[in-house]
Design a protein around this motif. Structure first.
Motif, short mmCIF file in Angstrom:
data_model
loop_
_atom_site.label_atom_id
_atom_site.label_comp_id
_atom_site.label_asym_id
_atom_site.label_seq_id
_atom_site.Cartn_x
_atom_site.Cartn_y
_atom_site.Cartn_z
N ALA A 167 -13.12 11.73 -5.07
CA ALA A 167 -12.92 10.97 -6.38
C ALA A 167 -13.76 8.98 -6.62
O ALA A 167 -14.79 9.42 -7.20
CB ALA A 167 -11.83 11.05 -6.66
N THR A 168 -13.19 9.08 -5.21
CA THR A 168 -14.28 7.43 -4.98
C THR A 168 -16.05 7.80 -4.21
O THR A 168 -16.59 7.10 -4.87
CB THR A 168 -13.43 6.49 -4.02
N SER A 169 -16.48 8.51 -4.25
CA SER A 169 -17.56 9.02 -3.57
C SER A 169 -18.39 9.92 -4.71
O SER A 169 -19.14 9.51 -5.19
CB SER A 169 -17.01 9.98 -2.83
N THR A 170 -17.61 9.97 -6.12
CA THR A 170 -18.02 10.37 -6.79
C THR A 170 -18.35 9.36 -7.71
O THR A 170 -19.28 9.13 -8.72
CB THR A 170 -17.36 11.86 -7.60
N ILE A 171 -17.52 8.45 -8.13
CA ILE A 171 -17.21 7.14 -8.84
C ILE A 171 -18.55 6.56 -9.25
O ILE A 171 -19.07 5.81 -9.52
CB ILE A 171 -16.31 6.21 -9.18
N VAL A 172 -18.26 5.64 -7.17
CA VAL A 172 -19.84 5.13 -6.44
C VAL A 172 -21.14 6.03 -7.38
O VAL A 172 -22.36 5.16 -7.93
CB VAL A 172 -19.57 5.60 -5.55
N THR A 173 -20.98 6.96 -7.10
CA THR A 173 -22.42 7.66 -7.22
C THR A 173 -21.97 8.28 -9.53
O THR A 173 -23.57 7.36 -9.73
CB THR A 173 -22.54 8.93 -6.59
N GLY A 196 1.79 9.35 -3.19
CA GLY A 196 3.17 9.08 -2.72
C GLY A 196 3.39 8.64 -1.52
O GLY A 196 5.12 8.83 -0.87
N SER A 197 3.41 7.64 -1.24
CA SER A 197 3.46 6.91 0.23
C SER A 197 5.27 6.13 -0.47
O SER A 197 5.57 5.20 -1.19
CB SER A 197 2.82 6.02 0.77
N PRO A 198 6.31 6.31 0.34
CA PRO A 198 7.47 6.22 0.43
C PRO A 198 7.71 5.04 -0.05
O PRO A 198 8.89 4.15 -0.94
CB PRO A 198 8.52 6.13 1.52
N ARG A 199 6.83 3.72 0.56
CA ARG A 199 6.48 2.58 0.73
C ARG A 199 5.73 1.83 -0.10
O ARG A 199 4.97 1.46 1.20
CB ARG A 199 7.63 1.58 1.86
N ILE A 200 5.25 1.41 -0.84
CA ILE A 200 4.44 0.63 -1.74
C ILE A 200 4.56 -0.96 -1.22
O ILE A 200 5.85 -1.41 -2.00
CB ILE A 200 3.76 0.91 -2.95
N PRO A 201 3.58 -1.33 -1.07
CA PRO A 201 4.07 -2.59 -0.39
C PRO A 201 3.69 -4.10 -1.69
O PRO A 201 3.15 -3.38 -2.66
CB PRO A 201 2.75 -3.69 0.63
N TYR A 202 4.44 -4.87 -1.62
CA TYR A 202 4.12 -5.79 -2.82
C TYR A 202 2.81 -5.81 -2.88
O TYR A 202 2.07 -6.70 -1.84
CB TYR A 202 4.79 -7.36 -2.04
N LEU A 203 2.38 -6.39 -4.44
CA LEU A 203 0.76 -5.84 -4.54
C LEU A 203 0.17 -7.06 -5.54
O LEU A 203 -1.20 -7.23 -5.29
CB LEU A 203 0.74 -4.28 -5.00
N GLU A 204 0.85 -7.73 -6.25
CA GLU A 204 0.24 -8.88 -6.95
C GLU A 204 -0.65 -10.02 -6.69
O GLU A 204 -1.10 -10.69 -7.37
CB GLU A 204 1.84 -9.67 -7.85
N ASP A 205 -0.73 -10.25 -5.40
CA ASP A 205 -1.10 -11.34 -4.82
C ASP A 205 -1.80 -9.93 -3.75
O ASP A 205 -3.03 -11.19 -2.14
CB ASP A 205 -0.47 -12.12 -3.88
N ARG A 206 -2.34 -9.53 -3.14
CA ARG A 206 -3.53 -8.45 -2.88
C ARG A 206 -4.55 -8.39 -3.38
O ARG A 206 -4.57 -7.37 -4.81
CB ARG A 206 -2.32 -7.32 -1.62
N LEU A 207 -5.51 -7.62 -2.76
CA LEU A 207 -6.85 -7.19 -3.35
C LEU A 207 -6.27 -5.78 -2.64
O LEU A 207 -6.24 -5.23 -1.32
CB LEU A 207 -7.80 -7.49 -2.52
N VAL A 208 -6.26 -4.45 -3.39
CA VAL A 208 -6.75 -2.71 -3.08
C VAL A 208 -7.29 -2.58 -3.20
O VAL A 208 -8.56 -2.50 -3.77
CB VAL A 208 -5.67 -2.89 -4.70
N ILE A 209 -7.78 -1.77 -1.82
CA ILE A 209 -8.87 -1.40 -1.49
C ILE A 209 -8.56 0.73 -1.99
O ILE A 209 -8.03 0.85 -1.38
CB ILE A 209 -9.93 -1.56 -0.26
N VAL A 210 -8.83 1.31 -3.14
CA VAL A 210 -8.42 2.97 -3.03
C VAL A 210 -9.89 3.45 -1.97
O VAL A 210 -10.78 3.69 -2.30
CB VAL A 210 -8.16 3.08 -4.70
N ILE A 211 -9.00 4.18 -1.33
CA ILE A 211 -10.89 5.84 -0.46
C ILE A 211 -9.79 6.76 -0.98
O ILE A 211 -8.78 7.04 -0.69
CB ILE A 211 -10.41 4.79 0.93
N ASP A 212 -10.51 7.56 -1.82
CA ASP A 212 -10.60 8.92 -1.52
C ASP A 212 -12.02 9.42 -1.68
O ASP A 212 -13.18 9.87 -2.21
CB ASP A 212 -10.15 9.12 -2.86
N VAL A 213 -12.03 9.58 -0.12
CA VAL A 213 -14.16 10.46 0.78
C VAL A 213 -14.38 11.40 -0.40
O VAL A 213 -15.65 11.60 -0.66
CB VAL A 213 -13.70 10.37 1.90
N LEU A 214 -13.29 12.30 0.09
CA LEU A 214 -13.21 13.91 -0.60
C LEU A 214 -12.60 14.38 -2.04
O LEU A 214 -11.59 15.16 -2.13
CB LEU A 214 -13.14 14.84 0.56
#
Length: 243
Positions: A30-36, A10-28
């Motif tokens: 989702a991403t911890s569970t996905i890794v597991t 819900g960030s009001p400004r999502i930057p240009y992503l088409e030439d970026r690596l995105v790292i998604v972090i949700d410690v508590l």
């Protein structure tokens, strides 16, 4: 290397992503569970936005499991919640999981314009760092990194920001950060010797403890337990191999 840290879905400004690596972090949690889940033999995780979408997707994938949460609790009728301890080998081994969570899967879907989307948490941070260094050493097509903290219901989240700080701190001094990235690094450096205590005292941490998930919190706060780099490929999250 240019790195921009975003505070929440819900960030009001999502930057240009088409030439970026995105790292998604949700410690508590989702991403911890996905890794597991991937470490325990899950074939793939399919992120969706709603429980209705999850049910519809399962119709096209017989044998898949439904996983996720709303308000930190398992969704009624789902096979799995959002606890990493739900995703044991005897449940998820060799199977796909269709997952929807309040924050994490939304952040993943919001990043879909990026050519590469990876999932990070404390538990796989060292593997993420090594993979990032290899990626930027070997390829010139990426112009930078966007670290997408999932946050908590569109708000700043301390555990995710601490994890983002660990990430940028590990990449060394020769990076360009936005202000939130610099703040995350400062926060991590002041907290790195007592991460679990800081996360326990966060709003999200206190909520999980009140619901009986303190074991999840301790697990998700422990760095570098699993050598997994989850990546989005063709709409599914799988374990990055072949590097």
């Amino acid at each position: 290397m240019q790195i921009e840290v975003l505070p929440s879905t819900g960030s009001p400004r999502i930057p240009y992503l088409e030439d970026r690596l995105v790292i998604v972090i949700d410690v508590l949690r989702a991403t911890s569970t996905i890794v597991t889940a991937l470490a325990n033999g899950c074939q793939a995780i399919i992120p969706v936005l709603t429980s209705e979408e999850a049910l519809e997707t399962r119709l096209t994938l017989p044998g898949s499991l439904l996983g996720g949460e709303r308000d930190s609790l398992i969704i009624e009728g789902f096979d799995l919640g959002n606890s990493p301890f739900d995703y044991v080998p005897e449940k998820v081994g060799g199977r796909r999981v269709i997952m929807t969570t309040t924050n994490g899967t939304r952040a993943i879907r919001d990043s879909i314009a990026a050519p590469m989307i990876w999932m990070a948490s404390f538990i796989n941070m060292q593997s993420i760092i090594l993979a990032v260094l290899r990626e930027f050493e070997n390829k010139n097509r990426l112009k930078g990194i966007v670290v997408f903290c999932a946050g908590t219901e569109e708000r700043f989240d301390l555990p995710d920001t601490l994890c983002a700080g660990m990430f940028v701190d590990a990449l060394g001094p020769d990076i360009l950060l936005n202000d939130l990235g610099e703040a995350a690094r400062i926060l991590y450096r002041s907290s790195k010797n007592h991460l679990a205590d800081k996360i326990r005292d966060s709003v999200h941490g206190r909520k999980l403890i009140s619901l009986g998930f303190e074991r999840d919190l301790v697990y998700c706060s422990t760095p570098n337990m699993l050598p997994i780099v989850p990546v989005v490929q063709n709409g599914e999250i799988v374990w990055l191999t072949g590097e």
